[in-house]
Design an enzyme around this catalytic site. Structure first.
Site, PDB file in Angstrom:
ATOM      1  N   LYS A  82       0.823  -1.208   0.000  1.00 30.63           N
ATOM      2  CA  LYS A  82       0.000   0.000   0.000  1.00 30.63           C
ATOM      3  C   LYS A  82       0.859   1.262   0.000  1.00 30.63           C
ATOM      4  O   LYS A  82       0.591   2.216  -0.748  1.00 30.63           O
ATOM      5  CB  LYS A  82      -0.927   0.003   1.215  1.00 30.63           C
ATOM      6  CG  LYS A  82      -1.855   1.228   1.293  1.00 30.63           C
ATOM      7  CD  LYS A  82      -2.745   1.331   0.063  1.00 30.63           C
ATOM      8  CE  LYS A  82      -3.550   2.622   0.031  1.00 30.63           C
ATOM      9  NZ  LYS A  82      -4.565   2.695   1.086  1.00 30.63           N
ATOM     10  N   CYS A 135      -3.770  10.866   0.865  1.00 30.56           N
ATOM     11  CA  CYS A 135      -2.897   9.706   0.670  1.00 30.56           C
ATOM     12  C   CYS A 135      -1.492  10.096   0.227  1.00 30.56           C
ATOM     13  O   CYS A 135      -0.540  10.029   0.999  1.00 30.56           O
ATOM     14  CB  CYS A 135      -3.516   8.760  -0.374  1.00 30.56           C
ATOM     15  SG  CYS A 135      -5.122   8.085   0.090  1.00 30.56           S
TER      16      CYS A 135
END
Length: 457
Positions: free
Chosen positions: A237, A291
Protein backbone atom coordinates in the site's frame (compact mmCIF):
# COMPACT_ATOMS: atom_id res chain seq x y z
CA UNK A 1 -27.44 -3.87 19.45
CA UNK A 2 -27.20 -6.49 16.74
CA UNK A 3 -28.69 -9.92 17.42
CA UNK A 4 -26.07 -12.63 17.22
CA UNK A 5 -26.91 -15.81 15.30
CA UNK A 6 -27.42 -18.96 17.34
CA UNK A 7 -23.90 -20.09 16.46
CA UNK A 8 -20.99 -17.94 15.36
CA UNK A 9 -18.28 -19.30 13.07
CA UNK A 10 -14.63 -18.35 13.36
CA UNK A 11 -12.48 -17.99 10.26
CA UNK A 12 -9.28 -18.31 12.29
CA UNK A 13 -8.54 -21.59 14.01
CA UNK A 14 -10.35 -24.07 11.81
CA UNK A 15 -13.74 -24.15 13.58
CA UNK A 16 -15.37 -24.36 10.15
CA UNK A 17 -14.09 -26.28 7.13
CA UNK A 18 -12.77 -24.07 4.36
CA UNK A 19 -15.54 -25.24 2.05
CA UNK A 20 -18.17 -24.02 4.50
CA UNK A 21 -16.71 -20.62 5.31
CA UNK A 22 -18.25 -18.99 2.26
CA UNK A 23 -21.70 -20.20 3.27
CA UNK A 24 -21.20 -19.23 6.90
CA UNK A 25 -20.16 -15.67 5.95
CA UNK A 26 -23.18 -15.17 3.72
CA UNK A 27 -25.49 -16.72 6.34
CA UNK A 28 -24.54 -14.13 8.96
CA UNK A 29 -22.68 -16.67 11.09
CA UNK A 30 -19.48 -14.58 10.96
CA UNK A 31 -20.40 -11.37 12.83
CA UNK A 32 -18.35 -8.40 11.65
CA UNK A 33 -17.59 -5.14 13.40
CA UNK A 34 -16.12 -2.23 11.44
CA UNK A 35 -14.31 0.44 13.44
CA UNK A 36 -14.52 3.81 11.66
CA UNK A 37 -17.44 5.05 9.55
CA UNK A 38 -15.71 7.79 7.60
CA UNK A 39 -15.37 8.32 3.86
CA UNK A 40 -13.74 4.91 3.37
CA UNK A 41 -15.11 3.07 6.41
CA UNK A 42 -18.80 3.59 5.77
CA UNK A 43 -18.72 2.23 2.19
CA UNK A 44 -16.73 -0.77 3.46
CA UNK A 45 -19.18 -1.40 6.32
CA UNK A 46 -22.08 -1.11 3.90
CA UNK A 47 -20.64 -3.69 1.51
CA UNK A 48 -19.77 -6.03 4.39
CA UNK A 49 -23.36 -5.69 5.61
CA UNK A 50 -24.61 -6.49 2.12
CA UNK A 51 -22.53 -9.66 2.07
CA UNK A 52 -22.80 -10.88 5.65
CA UNK A 53 -26.15 -9.52 6.79
CA UNK A 54 -24.54 -9.16 10.21
CA UNK A 55 -22.34 -6.08 10.54
CA UNK A 56 -21.92 -3.45 13.25
CA UNK A 57 -20.31 -0.11 12.50
CA UNK A 58 -18.51 1.79 15.25
CA UNK A 59 -17.74 5.50 15.22
CA UNK A 60 -16.85 7.98 17.96
CA UNK A 61 -19.09 10.66 16.43
CA UNK A 62 -22.69 10.30 17.73
CA UNK A 63 -24.03 12.34 14.80
CA UNK A 64 -22.53 9.86 12.32
CA UNK A 65 -23.95 6.92 14.25
CA UNK A 66 -27.36 8.57 14.48
CA UNK A 67 -27.45 9.34 10.77
CA UNK A 68 -26.50 5.79 9.82
CA UNK A 69 -29.11 4.25 12.10
CA UNK A 70 -31.71 6.56 10.55
CA UNK A 71 -30.70 5.33 7.10
CA UNK A 72 -29.20 8.69 6.20
CA UNK A 73 -25.77 8.73 4.57
CA UNK A 74 -23.32 11.14 6.29
CA UNK A 75 -20.76 10.62 3.52
CA UNK A 76 -21.28 12.73 0.40
CA UNK A 77 -20.07 12.32 -3.14
CA UNK A 78 -20.27 8.51 -3.29
CA UNK A 79 -22.60 7.34 -6.07
CA UNK A 80 -24.96 4.58 -4.95
CA UNK A 81 -23.92 4.61 -1.30
CA UNK A 82 -27.05 6.32 0.11
CA UNK A 83 -29.37 3.77 -1.52
CA UNK A 84 -27.35 0.73 -0.46
CA UNK A 85 -26.92 2.09 3.05
CA UNK A 86 -30.65 2.69 3.36
CA UNK A 87 -31.33 -0.91 2.32
CA UNK A 88 -28.89 -2.62 4.70
CA UNK A 89 -30.02 -0.49 7.63
CA UNK A 90 -33.68 -1.15 6.89
CA UNK A 91 -33.22 -4.93 6.78
CA UNK A 92 -31.06 -4.98 9.92
CA UNK A 93 -27.85 -6.01 8.20
CA UNK A 94 -26.04 -2.91 9.47
CA UNK A 95 -26.37 -1.07 12.75
CA UNK A 96 -24.11 1.64 14.09
CA UNK A 97 -22.97 2.40 17.62
CA UNK A 98 -20.52 4.51 19.57
CA UNK A 99 -19.98 1.60 21.99
CA UNK A 100 -16.89 -0.03 20.56
CA UNK A 101 -16.38 -2.43 23.47
CA UNK A 102 -19.86 -3.91 23.17
CA UNK A 103 -19.56 -4.18 19.40
CA UNK A 104 -16.21 -5.94 19.75
CA UNK A 105 -17.70 -8.46 22.16
CA UNK A 106 -20.22 -9.64 19.56
CA UNK A 107 -17.82 -9.93 16.61
CA UNK A 108 -15.63 -12.73 15.31
CA UNK A 109 -14.16 -10.46 12.60
CA UNK A 110 -12.92 -6.99 13.48
CA UNK A 111 -12.12 -4.58 10.63
CA UNK A 112 -10.27 -1.38 11.54
CA UNK A 113 -10.40 1.48 9.04
CA UNK A 114 -9.70 4.65 10.99
CA UNK A 115 -7.51 7.56 9.84
CA UNK A 116 -3.76 7.36 10.33
CA UNK A 117 -2.60 10.94 10.56
CA UNK A 118 0.76 12.55 9.93
CA UNK A 119 1.73 15.25 12.41
CA UNK A 120 4.88 17.28 11.78
CA UNK A 121 6.06 14.68 9.29
CA UNK A 122 5.56 11.73 11.65
CA UNK A 123 2.80 9.08 11.50
CA UNK A 124 0.36 9.37 14.42
CA UNK A 125 -1.21 6.03 15.40
CA UNK A 126 -3.31 7.41 18.27
CA UNK A 127 -6.64 6.76 16.55
CA UNK A 128 -5.55 3.31 15.43
CA UNK A 129 -4.44 2.39 18.94
CA UNK A 130 -7.79 3.53 20.35
CA UNK A 131 -9.65 1.30 17.89
CA UNK A 132 -7.36 -1.64 18.69
CA UNK A 133 -8.09 -1.13 22.39
CA UNK A 134 -11.78 -1.48 21.65
CA UNK A 135 -11.09 -4.66 19.71
CA UNK A 136 -9.00 -6.06 22.58
CA UNK A 137 -11.85 -5.55 25.03
CA UNK A 138 -13.95 -8.12 23.18
CA UNK A 139 -11.28 -10.27 21.56
CA UNK A 140 -11.90 -14.03 21.80
CA UNK A 141 -9.93 -17.06 20.59
CA UNK A 142 -10.71 -17.63 16.92
CA UNK A 143 -11.29 -13.94 16.14
CA UNK A 144 -9.73 -12.30 13.10
CA UNK A 145 -8.54 -8.66 13.15
CA UNK A 146 -8.16 -7.01 9.74
CA UNK A 147 -6.40 -3.65 9.52
CA UNK A 148 -7.46 -1.63 6.46
CA UNK A 149 -6.05 1.70 7.65
CA UNK A 150 -2.84 2.67 5.88
CA UNK A 151 0.00 2.24 8.38
CA UNK A 152 3.80 2.28 8.47
CA UNK A 153 5.35 -1.09 7.61
CA UNK A 154 5.68 -3.28 10.69
CA UNK A 155 2.61 -1.87 12.45
CA UNK A 156 0.54 -5.07 12.45
CA UNK A 157 3.38 -7.12 13.94
CA UNK A 158 4.97 -4.50 16.15
CA UNK A 159 1.94 -2.51 17.33
CA UNK A 160 -1.42 -4.15 16.68
CA UNK A 161 -0.50 -7.73 17.58
CA UNK A 162 1.45 -6.69 20.66
CA UNK A 163 -1.31 -4.38 21.88
CA UNK A 164 -3.96 -7.07 21.45
CA UNK A 165 -1.87 -9.56 23.42
CA UNK A 166 -1.22 -7.00 26.18
CA UNK A 167 -4.82 -5.78 26.50
CA UNK A 168 -6.85 -8.96 25.92
CA UNK A 169 -6.99 -12.40 27.50
CA UNK A 170 -5.70 -14.05 24.32
CA UNK A 171 -2.25 -15.32 23.51
CA UNK A 172 -0.46 -15.19 20.18
CA UNK A 173 -1.76 -17.96 17.95
CA UNK A 174 -5.25 -17.85 19.42
CA UNK A 175 -6.44 -15.07 17.10
CA UNK A 176 -5.51 -13.72 13.70
CA UNK A 177 -4.19 -10.35 12.55
CA UNK A 178 -3.93 -9.42 8.87
CA UNK A 179 -3.27 -6.28 6.91
CA UNK A 180 -5.84 -5.86 4.15
CA UNK A 181 -5.35 -2.34 2.75
CA UNK A 182 -8.24 -0.34 1.40
CA UNK A 183 -7.65 0.42 -2.25
CA UNK A 184 -10.40 2.93 -2.78
CA UNK A 185 -10.72 6.46 -4.10
CA UNK A 186 -13.23 9.13 -3.17
CA UNK A 187 -16.13 9.20 -5.58
CA UNK A 188 -15.91 5.51 -6.45
CA UNK A 189 -15.69 3.77 -3.07
CA UNK A 190 -18.50 1.25 -3.57
CA UNK A 191 -17.10 0.09 -6.89
CA UNK A 192 -13.60 -0.16 -5.46
CA UNK A 193 -14.62 -2.08 -2.32
CA UNK A 194 -16.64 -4.53 -4.38
CA UNK A 195 -13.66 -5.37 -6.53
CA UNK A 196 -12.27 -2.78 -8.92
CA UNK A 197 -8.79 -4.02 -7.96
CA UNK A 198 -7.38 -7.24 -6.52
CA UNK A 199 -7.62 -7.34 -2.73
CA UNK A 200 -4.24 -7.62 -1.04
CA UNK A 201 -4.02 -9.57 2.23
CA UNK A 202 -1.10 -10.60 4.39
CA UNK A 203 -1.19 -11.95 7.92
CA UNK A 204 1.14 -12.10 10.92
CA UNK A 205 1.02 -15.87 10.42
CA UNK A 206 -0.16 -18.20 7.66
CA UNK A 207 -3.46 -18.91 9.35
CA UNK A 208 -4.22 -15.19 9.58
CA UNK A 209 -3.56 -14.84 5.85
CA UNK A 210 -5.84 -17.78 5.07
CA UNK A 211 -8.63 -16.43 7.28
CA UNK A 212 -8.46 -12.97 5.68
CA UNK A 213 -8.41 -14.56 2.24
CA UNK A 214 -11.58 -16.50 3.09
CA UNK A 215 -13.37 -13.32 4.17
CA UNK A 216 -12.40 -11.10 1.27
CA UNK A 217 -12.91 -13.84 -1.29
CA UNK A 218 -16.61 -13.49 -0.48
CA UNK A 219 -16.58 -9.68 -0.29
CA UNK A 220 -14.76 -8.88 -3.55
CA UNK A 221 -15.63 -9.77 -7.12
CA UNK A 222 -11.93 -9.56 -7.97
CA UNK A 223 -9.11 -11.89 -6.99
CA UNK A 224 -7.61 -11.94 -3.51
CA UNK A 225 -3.83 -11.56 -3.75
CA UNK A 226 -2.09 -13.05 -0.74
CA UNK A 227 1.45 -11.95 0.13
CA UNK A 228 4.08 -13.42 2.44
CA UNK A 229 3.22 -11.52 5.61
CA UNK A 230 1.51 -8.46 7.04
CA UNK A 231 4.56 -6.23 6.64
CA UNK A 232 4.75 -7.02 2.93
CA UNK A 233 1.08 -6.12 2.57
CA UNK A 234 1.70 -2.85 4.41
CA UNK A 235 4.56 -2.09 2.05
CA UNK A 236 2.39 -2.78 -1.00
CA UNK A 237 0.00 0.00 0.00
CA UNK A 238 2.76 2.46 0.88
CA UNK A 239 4.79 1.67 -2.23
CA UNK A 240 1.77 2.36 -4.47
CA UNK A 241 1.44 5.87 -3.05
CA UNK A 242 5.16 6.56 -2.96
CA UNK A 243 5.53 5.52 -6.59
CA UNK A 244 2.94 8.07 -7.62
CA UNK A 245 4.46 10.81 -5.50
CA UNK A 246 7.96 10.26 -6.90
CA UNK A 247 6.67 9.93 -10.47
CA UNK A 248 4.68 13.15 -10.20
CA UNK A 249 7.72 14.90 -8.70
CA UNK A 250 9.78 13.80 -11.69
CA UNK A 251 7.13 15.14 -14.06
CA UNK A 252 6.97 18.40 -12.09
CA UNK A 253 10.74 18.84 -12.22
CA UNK A 254 10.70 18.22 -15.96
CA UNK A 255 7.90 20.77 -16.28
CA UNK A 256 10.02 23.43 -14.60
CA UNK A 257 12.56 22.97 -17.41
CA UNK A 258 9.99 23.67 -20.11
CA UNK A 259 10.60 27.42 -20.20
CA UNK A 260 14.37 27.02 -20.56
CA UNK A 261 14.00 24.28 -23.16
CA UNK A 262 11.15 25.99 -24.98
CA UNK A 263 9.04 22.81 -25.18
CA UNK A 264 5.60 21.49 -24.38
CA UNK A 265 6.44 18.95 -21.68
CA UNK A 266 3.04 17.28 -22.06
CA UNK A 267 3.75 16.52 -25.69
CA UNK A 268 7.15 15.12 -24.73
CA UNK A 269 5.69 12.99 -21.93
CA UNK A 270 2.83 11.67 -24.05
CA UNK A 271 5.25 10.69 -26.80
CA UNK A 272 7.70 9.08 -24.38
CA UNK A 273 4.87 7.09 -22.80
CA UNK A 274 4.15 5.47 -26.16
CA UNK A 275 6.98 3.13 -25.22
CA UNK A 276 5.75 0.37 -22.86
CA UNK A 277 8.65 0.83 -20.45
CA UNK A 278 7.86 4.52 -19.81
CA UNK A 279 4.96 5.72 -17.67
CA UNK A 280 5.58 9.35 -16.75
CA UNK A 281 2.73 11.02 -14.88
CA UNK A 282 1.41 14.51 -15.55
CA UNK A 283 2.86 17.63 -13.91
CA UNK A 284 0.69 20.24 -12.28
CA UNK A 285 0.27 22.89 -9.62
CA UNK A 286 0.63 20.46 -6.71
CA UNK A 287 -0.32 17.14 -5.13
CA UNK A 288 -3.20 16.92 -2.67
CA UNK A 289 -5.44 14.45 -0.91
CA UNK A 290 -5.28 12.29 2.17
CA UNK A 291 -2.90 9.71 0.67
CA UNK A 292 -0.04 10.68 -1.63
CA UNK A 293 1.29 13.68 0.35
CA UNK A 294 1.42 11.57 3.54
CA UNK A 295 2.45 8.02 2.66
CA UNK A 296 6.13 8.81 2.01
CA UNK A 297 6.47 9.82 5.66
CA UNK A 298 5.43 6.31 6.71
CA UNK A 299 8.85 5.29 5.37
CA UNK A 300 10.84 8.51 5.82
CA UNK A 301 10.03 8.75 9.52
CA UNK A 302 10.06 5.07 10.49
CA UNK A 303 13.06 3.64 8.62
CA UNK A 304 16.64 4.10 9.83
CA UNK A 305 17.89 3.79 6.27
CA UNK A 306 17.97 7.15 4.53
CA UNK A 307 15.30 8.01 1.96
CA UNK A 308 16.74 11.01 0.06
CA UNK A 309 14.66 10.35 -3.08
CA UNK A 310 11.38 10.33 -1.14
CA UNK A 311 12.33 13.52 0.70
CA UNK A 312 13.32 15.25 -2.53
CA UNK A 313 10.05 14.22 -4.19
CA UNK A 314 8.05 15.66 -1.31
CA UNK A 315 9.94 18.95 -1.49
CA UNK A 316 9.36 19.22 -5.24
CA UNK A 317 5.64 18.54 -5.02
CA UNK A 318 5.17 20.75 -1.98
CA UNK A 319 6.86 23.60 -3.88
CA UNK A 320 4.53 23.51 -6.89
CA UNK A 321 1.90 25.91 -5.50
CA UNK A 322 4.66 28.48 -4.95
CA UNK A 323 6.02 27.78 -8.43
CA UNK A 324 2.52 28.41 -9.82
CA UNK A 325 2.25 31.73 -8.00
CA UNK A 326 5.74 32.58 -9.27
CA UNK A 327 4.55 32.09 -12.85
CA UNK A 328 1.71 34.49 -12.15
CA UNK A 329 4.14 37.06 -10.74
CA UNK A 330 6.18 36.84 -13.94
CA UNK A 331 3.12 37.57 -16.03
CA UNK A 332 1.98 40.42 -13.82
CA UNK A 333 5.47 41.87 -13.82
CA UNK A 334 5.52 41.98 -17.62
CA UNK A 335 2.48 44.24 -17.34
CA UNK A 336 3.96 46.38 -14.59
CA UNK A 337 1.50 45.11 -11.99
CA UNK A 338 2.53 43.99 -8.50
CA UNK A 339 0.88 40.92 -6.98
CA UNK A 340 -0.11 43.01 -3.96
CA UNK A 341 -2.22 45.20 -6.24
CA UNK A 342 -3.84 42.35 -8.16
CA UNK A 343 -7.24 40.69 -7.92
CA UNK A 344 -6.85 36.98 -8.60
CA UNK A 345 -9.44 34.22 -8.95
CA UNK A 346 -8.39 30.73 -7.90
CA UNK A 347 -10.34 28.08 -9.78
CA UNK A 348 -10.57 24.88 -7.79
CA UNK A 349 -10.10 24.19 -4.09
CA UNK A 350 -10.83 20.47 -4.16
CA UNK A 351 -7.67 18.39 -4.30
CA UNK A 352 -8.94 16.65 -7.43
CA UNK A 353 -11.85 17.19 -9.84
CA UNK A 354 -15.34 16.34 -8.67
CA UNK A 355 -14.39 15.49 -5.09
CA UNK A 356 -15.50 17.50 -2.07
CA UNK A 357 -12.16 17.23 -0.25
CA UNK A 358 -9.56 19.93 0.32
CA UNK A 359 -6.86 18.17 2.34
CA UNK A 360 -3.44 19.34 1.09
CA UNK A 361 -5.22 20.93 -1.87
CA UNK A 362 -2.93 22.97 -4.16
CA UNK A 363 -5.77 25.47 -4.60
CA UNK A 364 -5.90 26.13 -0.88
CA UNK A 365 -2.11 26.56 -0.74
CA UNK A 366 -2.13 28.88 -3.75
CA UNK A 367 -4.86 31.05 -2.24
CA UNK A 368 -2.91 31.27 1.01
CA UNK A 369 0.27 32.34 -0.79
CA UNK A 370 -1.65 34.98 -2.74
CA UNK A 371 -3.23 36.38 0.41
CA UNK A 372 0.13 36.48 2.17
CA UNK A 373 1.47 38.53 -0.75
CA UNK A 374 -1.35 41.04 -0.41
CA UNK A 375 -3.46 40.03 -3.40
CA UNK A 376 -7.24 40.19 -3.34
CA UNK A 377 -8.37 36.57 -3.78
CA UNK A 378 -11.67 35.17 -4.90
CA UNK A 379 -12.37 31.45 -4.89
CA UNK A 380 -14.43 29.39 -7.27
CA UNK A 381 -15.28 25.73 -6.77
CA UNK A 382 -18.44 23.90 -7.88
CA UNK A 383 -18.21 21.13 -5.25
CA UNK A 384 -16.45 22.64 -2.22
CA UNK A 385 -18.06 24.93 0.36
CA UNK A 386 -15.60 27.83 0.57
CA UNK A 387 -17.14 29.46 3.64
CA UNK A 388 -14.21 28.26 5.76
CA UNK A 389 -11.49 28.81 3.15
CA UNK A 390 -10.86 32.46 4.07
CA UNK A 391 -11.59 33.66 0.55
CA UNK A 392 -14.44 35.47 -1.10
CA UNK A 393 -16.51 32.74 -2.71
CA UNK A 394 -17.89 33.43 -6.19
CA UNK A 395 -20.24 31.20 -8.20
CA UNK A 396 -18.94 30.19 -11.63
CA UNK A 397 -21.73 32.05 -13.36
CA UNK A 398 -20.71 35.34 -11.68
CA UNK A 399 -17.03 35.00 -12.51
CA UNK A 400 -17.22 36.47 -15.99
CA UNK A 401 -18.70 39.70 -14.68
CA UNK A 402 -15.78 40.46 -12.41
CA UNK A 403 -12.85 42.79 -12.96
CA UNK A 404 -9.95 40.38 -12.60
CA UNK A 405 -6.25 40.81 -13.18
CA UNK A 406 -5.55 37.10 -13.24
CA UNK A 407 -6.97 33.61 -12.83
CA UNK A 408 -5.23 30.43 -11.70
CA UNK A 409 -6.69 27.06 -12.60
CA UNK A 410 -5.68 24.76 -9.73
CA UNK A 411 -8.24 21.96 -10.15
CA UNK A 412 -9.64 20.90 -13.52
CA UNK A 413 -13.32 20.55 -12.59
CA UNK A 414 -15.30 19.78 -15.72
CA UNK A 415 -17.63 22.66 -14.87
CA UNK A 416 -14.79 25.06 -15.76
CA UNK A 417 -14.94 23.82 -19.36
CA UNK A 418 -18.09 25.90 -19.83
CA UNK A 419 -16.54 29.24 -18.87
CA UNK A 420 -16.81 31.79 -21.69
CA UNK A 421 -13.26 33.10 -21.70
CA UNK A 422 -14.00 35.53 -24.53
CA UNK A 423 -15.78 37.92 -22.16
CA UNK A 424 -12.66 38.53 -20.08
CA UNK A 425 -10.60 41.62 -20.76
CA UNK A 426 -7.31 39.79 -21.26
CA UNK A 427 -6.39 38.89 -17.69
CA UNK A 428 -3.43 36.60 -17.14
CA UNK A 429 -4.51 32.96 -16.90
CA UNK A 430 -2.17 30.45 -15.26
CA UNK A 431 -3.24 26.95 -16.21
CA UNK A 432 -1.92 24.63 -13.54
CA UNK A 433 -3.39 21.50 -15.12
CA UNK A 434 -3.01 21.94 -18.89
CA UNK A 435 -6.78 21.68 -19.04
CA UNK A 436 -7.69 24.81 -21.00
CA UNK A 437 -7.25 23.84 -24.61
CA UNK A 438 -9.40 26.68 -25.88
CA UNK A 439 -9.27 29.74 -23.66
CA UNK A 440 -10.64 32.03 -26.34
CA UNK A 441 -10.11 35.70 -25.59
CA UNK A 442 -7.18 35.19 -23.25
CA UNK A 443 -5.13 32.76 -25.31
CA UNK A 444 -2.32 35.27 -25.68
CA UNK A 445 -2.05 35.54 -21.90
CA UNK A 446 -2.27 31.84 -20.93
CA UNK A 447 0.71 30.53 -18.99
CA UNK A 448 0.59 26.75 -18.67
CA UNK A 449 2.75 24.92 -16.15
CA UNK A 450 5.00 22.76 -18.32
CA UNK A 451 4.71 24.64 -21.61
CA UNK A 452 7.50 27.04 -22.49
CA UNK A 453 6.90 30.34 -24.25
CA UNK A 454 8.45 29.20 -27.55
CA UNK A 455 6.20 26.15 -27.52
CA UNK A 456 3.17 28.39 -26.94
CA UNK A 457 4.16 30.50 -29.90
Amino acid sequence: MHQEPESSVSLYGGSSPAAGQDTAIRAGQVPVTVYGLGKMGLPLATVLAEVTGNTIGVDVDPSVVGAVNDGDCPVTGEPGLPDVLRTVVADGSLVATTEGDAAADSATVHVVIVPTLVEDGSPDLTTLRAAVSAVASGLDPGDLVCIESTVPPGTCDGVVLQQLIAESDCERGEFGVAFCPERTASGRALRDVRGAYPKVVGGVDDESTQAAEALYDVVTDNEVHTVGDATTAECVKIFEGVYRDVNIALANELATLAEELGIDVFEAIETANAQPYCDLHRPGSGVGGHCIPYYPYFLIDTCDTGTPLLRRARRINDAMPAYTVGKLCEGLGERGLALSDATVAVLGFAYRPGVDETRESPGVAIASLLRDAGAAVVGVDPVVDLDTADVRSVPIEDLTGMDLDALILATAHEEFDDIDWSVFESPILVDGRNALDDAAGVADAVMTIGIGERARD
